[in-house]
Design a protein around this motif. Sequence first.
Motif, PDB file in Angstrom:
ATOM      1  N   TRP A 381     -28.495  70.253  -3.559  1.00 46.40           N
ATOM      2  CA  TRP A 381     -28.227  71.150  -4.372  1.00 46.40           C
ATOM      3  C   TRP A 381     -27.030  71.599  -4.043  1.00 46.40           C
ATOM      4  O   TRP A 381     -26.833  72.192  -2.970  1.00 46.40           O
ATOM      5  CB  TRP A 381     -29.249  72.277  -4.616  1.00 46.40           C
ATOM      6  CG  TRP A 381     -30.749  71.584  -4.857  1.00 46.40           C
ATOM      7  CD1 TRP A 381     -31.640  70.877  -3.994  1.00 46.40           C
ATOM      8  CD2 TRP A 381     -31.220  71.352  -6.242  1.00 46.40           C
ATOM      9  NE1 TRP A 381     -32.599  70.662  -4.955  1.00 46.40           N
ATOM     10  CE2 TRP A 381     -32.362  70.834  -6.301  1.00 46.40           C
ATOM     11  CE3 TRP A 381     -30.732  71.658  -7.814  1.00 46.40           C
ATOM     12  CZ2 TRP A 381     -33.394  70.413  -7.243  1.00 46.40           C
ATOM     13  CZ3 TRP A 381     -31.550  71.458  -8.733  1.00 46.40           C
ATOM     14  CH2 TRP A 381     -32.911  70.725  -8.673  1.00 46.40           C
ATOM     15  N   VAL A 382     -25.923  71.423  -5.022  1.00 44.05           N
ATOM     16  CA  VAL A 382     -24.607  71.852  -4.691  1.00 44.05           C
ATOM     17  C   VAL A 382     -24.071  72.958  -5.714  1.00 44.05           C
ATOM     18  O   VAL A 382     -24.168  72.887  -6.721  1.00 44.05           O
ATOM     19  CB  VAL A 382     -23.829  70.716  -4.722  1.00 44.05           C
ATOM     20  CG1 VAL A 382     -22.413  71.190  -4.037  1.00 44.05           C
ATOM     21  CG2 VAL A 382     -24.179  69.541  -3.961  1.00 44.05           C
ATOM     22  N   VAL A 383     -23.728  74.246  -4.901  1.00 45.47           N
ATOM     23  CA  VAL A 383     -23.251  75.237  -5.652  1.00 45.47           C
ATOM     24  C   VAL A 383     -21.739  75.490  -5.564  1.00 45.47           C
ATOM     25  O   VAL A 383     -21.398  75.298  -4.144  1.00 45.47           O
ATOM     26  CB  VAL A 383     -23.923  76.522  -5.449  1.00 45.47           C
ATOM     27  CG1 VAL A 383     -23.298  77.702  -6.097  1.00 45.47           C
ATOM     28  CG2 VAL A 383     -25.503  76.411  -5.629  1.00 45.47           C
ATOM     29  N   LEU A 388     -24.373  76.440  -9.723  1.00 45.09           N
ATOM     30  CA  LEU A 388     -24.839  75.026  -9.572  1.00 45.09           C
ATOM     31  C   LEU A 388     -24.214  73.858 -10.369  1.00 45.09           C
ATOM     32  O   LEU A 388     -23.923  73.965 -11.320  1.00 45.09           O
ATOM     33  CB  LEU A 388     -26.285  75.197  -9.849  1.00 45.09           C
ATOM     34  CG  LEU A 388     -27.150  73.756 -10.017  1.00 45.09           C
ATOM     35  CD1 LEU A 388     -27.395  73.343  -8.373  1.00 45.09           C
ATOM     36  CD2 LEU A 388     -28.520  73.841 -10.764  1.00 45.09           C
ATOM     37  N   ILE A 389     -23.942  72.789  -9.843  1.00 42.97           N
ATOM     38  CA  ILE A 389     -23.220  71.651 -10.203  1.00 42.97           C
ATOM     39  C   ILE A 389     -24.415  70.845 -10.865  1.00 42.97           C
ATOM     40  O   ILE A 389     -25.068  70.271 -10.267  1.00 42.97           O
ATOM     41  CB  ILE A 389     -22.247  70.959  -9.439  1.00 42.97           C
ATOM     42  CG1 ILE A 389     -21.069  71.744  -8.959  1.00 42.97           C
ATOM     43  CG2 ILE A 389     -21.613  69.776 -10.309  1.00 42.97           C
ATOM     44  CD1 ILE A 389     -20.384  71.097  -7.695  1.00 42.97           C
ATOM     45  N   THR A 390     -24.053  70.634 -12.444  1.00 44.19           N
ATOM     46  CA  THR A 390     -25.257  69.647 -13.202  1.00 44.19           C
ATOM     47  C   THR A 390     -24.257  68.552 -13.854  1.00 44.19           C
ATOM     48  O   THR A 390     -23.139  69.017 -13.991  1.00 44.19           O
ATOM     49  CB  THR A 390     -26.021  70.098 -13.739  1.00 44.19           C
ATOM     50  OG1 THR A 390     -25.476  70.728 -14.984  1.00 44.19           O
ATOM     51  CG2 THR A 390     -26.876  71.409 -13.149  1.00 44.19           C
ATOM     52  N   GLU A 391     -24.923  67.929 -14.389  1.00 42.64           N
ATOM     53  CA  GLU A 391     -24.273  66.599 -15.178  1.00 42.64           C
ATOM     54  C   GLU A 391     -23.586  67.346 -16.590  1.00 42.64           C
ATOM     55  O   GLU A 391     -22.912  66.618 -17.329  1.00 42.64           O
ATOM     56  CB  GLU A 391     -24.875  65.384 -15.367  1.00 42.64           C
ATOM     57  CG  GLU A 391     -25.150  64.703 -14.147  1.00 42.64           C
ATOM     58  CD  GLU A 391     -25.946  63.431 -14.344  1.00 42.64           C
ATOM     59  OE1 GLU A 391     -26.541  63.108 -15.329  1.00 42.64           O
ATOM     60  OE2 GLU A 391     -26.013  62.631 -13.100  1.00 42.64           O
ATOM     61  N   ALA A 392     -24.139  68.607 -16.782  1.00 43.51           N
ATOM     62  CA  ALA A 392     -23.719  69.195 -17.961  1.00 43.51           C
ATOM     63  C   ALA A 392     -22.323  69.809 -17.978  1.00 43.51           C
ATOM     64  O   ALA A 392     -21.870  70.379 -18.811  1.00 43.51           O
ATOM     65  CB  ALA A 392     -24.727  70.434 -18.265  1.00 43.51           C
ATOM     66  N   ALA A 400     -17.463  65.350  -6.660  1.00 43.49           N
ATOM     67  CA  ALA A 400     -18.633  66.112  -6.417  1.00 43.49           C
ATOM     68  C   ALA A 400     -19.484  65.564  -7.728  1.00 43.49           C
ATOM     69  O   ALA A 400     -20.708  65.835  -7.415  1.00 43.49           O
ATOM     70  CB  ALA A 400     -18.276  67.676  -7.016  1.00 43.49           C
ATOM     71  N   ARG A 401     -19.036  64.718  -8.500  1.00 40.30           N
ATOM     72  CA  ARG A 401     -19.709  64.174  -9.389  1.00 40.30           C
ATOM     73  C   ARG A 401     -21.153  63.355  -8.997  1.00 40.30           C
ATOM     74  O   ARG A 401     -22.293  63.651  -9.666  1.00 40.30           O
ATOM     75  CB  ARG A 401     -18.954  62.949 -10.105  1.00 40.30           C
ATOM     76  CG  ARG A 401     -19.810  62.481 -11.590  1.00 40.30           C
ATOM     77  CD  ARG A 401     -18.805  61.424 -12.052  1.00 40.30           C
ATOM     78  NE  ARG A 401     -17.859  61.906 -12.838  1.00 40.30           N
ATOM     79  CZ  ARG A 401     -17.689  62.734 -14.033  1.00 40.30           C
ATOM     80  NH1 ARG A 401     -18.796  62.669 -14.716  1.00 40.30           N
ATOM     81  NH2 ARG A 401     -16.655  63.306 -14.443  1.00 40.30           N
ATOM     82  N   PRO A 402     -21.100  62.591  -7.929  1.00 39.84           N
ATOM     83  CA  PRO A 402     -22.424  61.887  -7.450  1.00 39.84           C
ATOM     84  C   PRO A 402     -23.482  62.947  -7.033  1.00 39.84           C
ATOM     85  O   PRO A 402     -24.514  62.692  -6.976  1.00 39.84           O
ATOM     86  CB  PRO A 402     -22.003  61.224  -6.232  1.00 39.84           C
ATOM     87  CG  PRO A 402     -20.391  61.174  -6.333  1.00 39.84           C
ATOM     88  CD  PRO A 402     -19.967  62.197  -7.248  1.00 39.84           C
ATOM     89  N   PHE A 403     -23.115  64.533  -6.643  1.00 38.20           N
ATOM     90  CA  PHE A 403     -24.023  65.597  -6.379  1.00 38.20           C
ATOM     91  C   PHE A 403     -24.360  66.339  -7.489  1.00 38.20           C
ATOM     92  O   PHE A 403     -25.070  67.070  -7.234  1.00 38.20           O
ATOM     93  CB  PHE A 403     -23.251  66.049  -5.197  1.00 38.20           C
ATOM     94  CG  PHE A 403     -23.173  65.247  -3.936  1.00 38.20           C
ATOM     95  CD1 PHE A 403     -24.483  64.770  -3.208  1.00 38.20           C
ATOM     96  CD2 PHE A 403     -21.959  64.617  -3.815  1.00 38.20           C
ATOM     97  CE1 PHE A 403     -24.153  63.788  -2.182  1.00 38.20           C
ATOM     98  CE2 PHE A 403     -21.658  63.723  -2.717  1.00 38.20           C
ATOM     99  CZ  PHE A 403     -22.871  63.195  -2.022  1.00 38.20           C
ATOM    100  N   ALA A 404     -23.640  66.198  -8.803  1.00 38.38           N
ATOM    101  CA  ALA A 404     -24.284  66.882  -9.926  1.00 38.38           C
ATOM    102  C   ALA A 404     -25.655  66.509 -10.084  1.00 38.38           C
ATOM    103  O   ALA A 404     -26.024  65.355 -10.250  1.00 38.38           O
ATOM    104  CB  ALA A 404     -23.350  66.418 -10.963  1.00 38.38           C
TER     105      ALA A 404
END
Length: 625
Positions: A381-383, A388-392, A400-404
Amino acid sequence: MRNFSHKLKLSSALLKRLQHRVTAGNLNSPRCFTTTEGHRPTIVHKRSLDILHDPWFNKGTAFSMTERDRLDLRGLLPPNVMSSKQQIERFMVDLKRLEVNARDGPSDPNALAKWRILNRLHDRNETMYYKVLIDNIEEYAPIVYTPTVGLVCQNYSGLFRRPRGMYFSAEDRGEMMSMVYNWPSEQVDMIVVTDGSRILGLGDQGVQGIGIAIGKLDLYVAAAGINPQRVLPVMIDVGTNNEKLLADPLYLGLQQHRLEGDEYISVIDEFMEAVFTRWPHVIVQFEDFQSKWAFKLLQRYRNTYRMFNDDVQGTAGVAIAGLLGAVRAQGRPMIDFPKMKIVVAGAGSAGIGVLNAARKTMARMLGNTEIAFESARSQFWVVDANGLITEARENIDLEARPFARKVNEADRQGLKEGASLVDVVRKVKPDVLLGLSAVGGLFSKEVLEALKESTSTRPAIFPMSNPTTNAECTPEEAFSIVGENIIFASGSPFKNVDLGNGHVGHCNQGNNMYLFPGIGLGTLLAGARIISDGMLQAAAECLAAYMTEEEVLNGIIYPPISRIRDITKEVAAAVIKEAIEEDLAEGYRDIDSRELCRLNQEEINTFVENNMWSPEYPTLIYKND
Ligand SMILES: NC(=O)C1=CN([C@@H]2O[C@H](COP(=O)(O)OP(=O)(O)OC[C@H]3O[C@@H](n4cnc5c(N)ncnc54)[C@H](O)[C@@H]3O)[C@@H](O)[C@H]2O)C=CC1
Ligand SMILES: CC(=O)C(=O)O
Ligand SMILES: [Mg+2]
């Protein structure tokens, strides 16, 4: 080479070759020091004051009377010939005077004064400087390295006396190929280069960032035994976006905004071409480049040049070793690592480097398949600064995209795009909370309170940002709020915490200094063409396996810095072994790749040890050019 054959029962042919290597090194390069240097003279081409003013050769009052005669030094020094031990005693009296009234703590203002005294010694007598540093590494690493080096960079204009290293600027475009020959050393093994754009957690320091390159190379000499005459700190000054520095008339760098885009890349390209033309076997460590360039430059050069990015790759290895230590500290086998839930605060060069390496390590443990790689992703979970980074998220950084997190995954956890760190910790109940955000105090009381609900029997708290003021929390906060049963590792050093009941809360230093010197030394001695993922992984695994079961169960997951030379030796040997296995090793000096391949583990260890420089004065012999 004393007792060498006796101890290892090496074949006499191999022994001869190894012995020849040490000797040849001295003859080919008169200024080359090795462990056996004390027994062999060094040829110098200067005399008199020129010697005293050359920190590579200067021994100060330790020149013997016969040497003083040979080198025209008689009368230029006080008459009492001192041993190097006496010299150091005298120096230490001066250095220690500062501590009489000093309060505890790494941010003590005396730290800068100590740095000044050490730096003056560095300028006049390198051998003595490194002896002081190696013999007192625990005390002075925090001065020449983090945290004080941060303060040094910030105050560089005022502290600057003598230059150290090389400066390539945007004004030097087209000139670098010839400029590089201005450096006096025929051989350079290790370059640490920065563009000053993100120095520790202190942001853009422009030309003042040279301090970090110098500090890292101090550790290369002290920990890895790289010959100090063959290290080169480099500052590439492409301008600064630090408005305070731009407005300061005393600022020593280019007073212009940073070059961007192709213009920027062309400067770095020119620098790389120049240094690899003059020193084809050099290793270049990229240090403290802002994230947007750190990843691009790493991809651009890593398959062509012997280079690595310490913040991306060195930090990743150290964090992996720490995370595996945290698994063991719960009394679980390392293979349980893929079950850990990890919250990472910070998605810059360091955070993303750690995430990529941790994901790969988990995937390998799960069978190294596509499915394993995909499933490992869900442990993180990456902040970042926006939560928090999500695909939204719009405009997610490529790295960072692979960890959204997928939106539905976040929903299931009761979290939304941009959720705060405290909410993420509350909902995820992670085993590990790791900070590479450069935000001091980010692990607030609330965040640490939330971590008390962790599902782990022994949660790990890694506030890895530097320098001390940027640490996400202090050990006192962590131990007092979360409890005694945690694993703690910070980027800058802290003292252990007295828990008041006869127990000690152990503060580990989770810093890339435990890996980069060994990665550099191993690459050098293997003569590896490039630095592969496998070599970096071998370095991390070596560090992870270094601590004993008992130490780990006591919460000690990294070695104390007093053992840095020993761990570096082991890391270097692991890197060499992997380079050989991957067929990347081309050999070092007159040990070719075939001979390297024949060395067994013990012989590799000895090979490493015998090629580490130690701070001993050689006998100097004058020879006319
Ligand atoms: N212990 C060690 O060995 C190492 C420590 N570091 C430290 O890591 C820190 C970060 O370095 P880089 O990744 O290169 O910097 P960076 O500037 O590239 O990344 C910082 C990241 O932190 C995020 N961030 C900022 N405010 C935040 C907040 N309030 N909450 C959560 N995230 C936040 C940013 O969005 C960004 O993703 C520095 O302090 C550096 O000294 C870096 C390398 C090695
Ligand atoms: C340790 C280090 O490389 C950093 O803080 O950037
Ligand atoms: Mg760094």
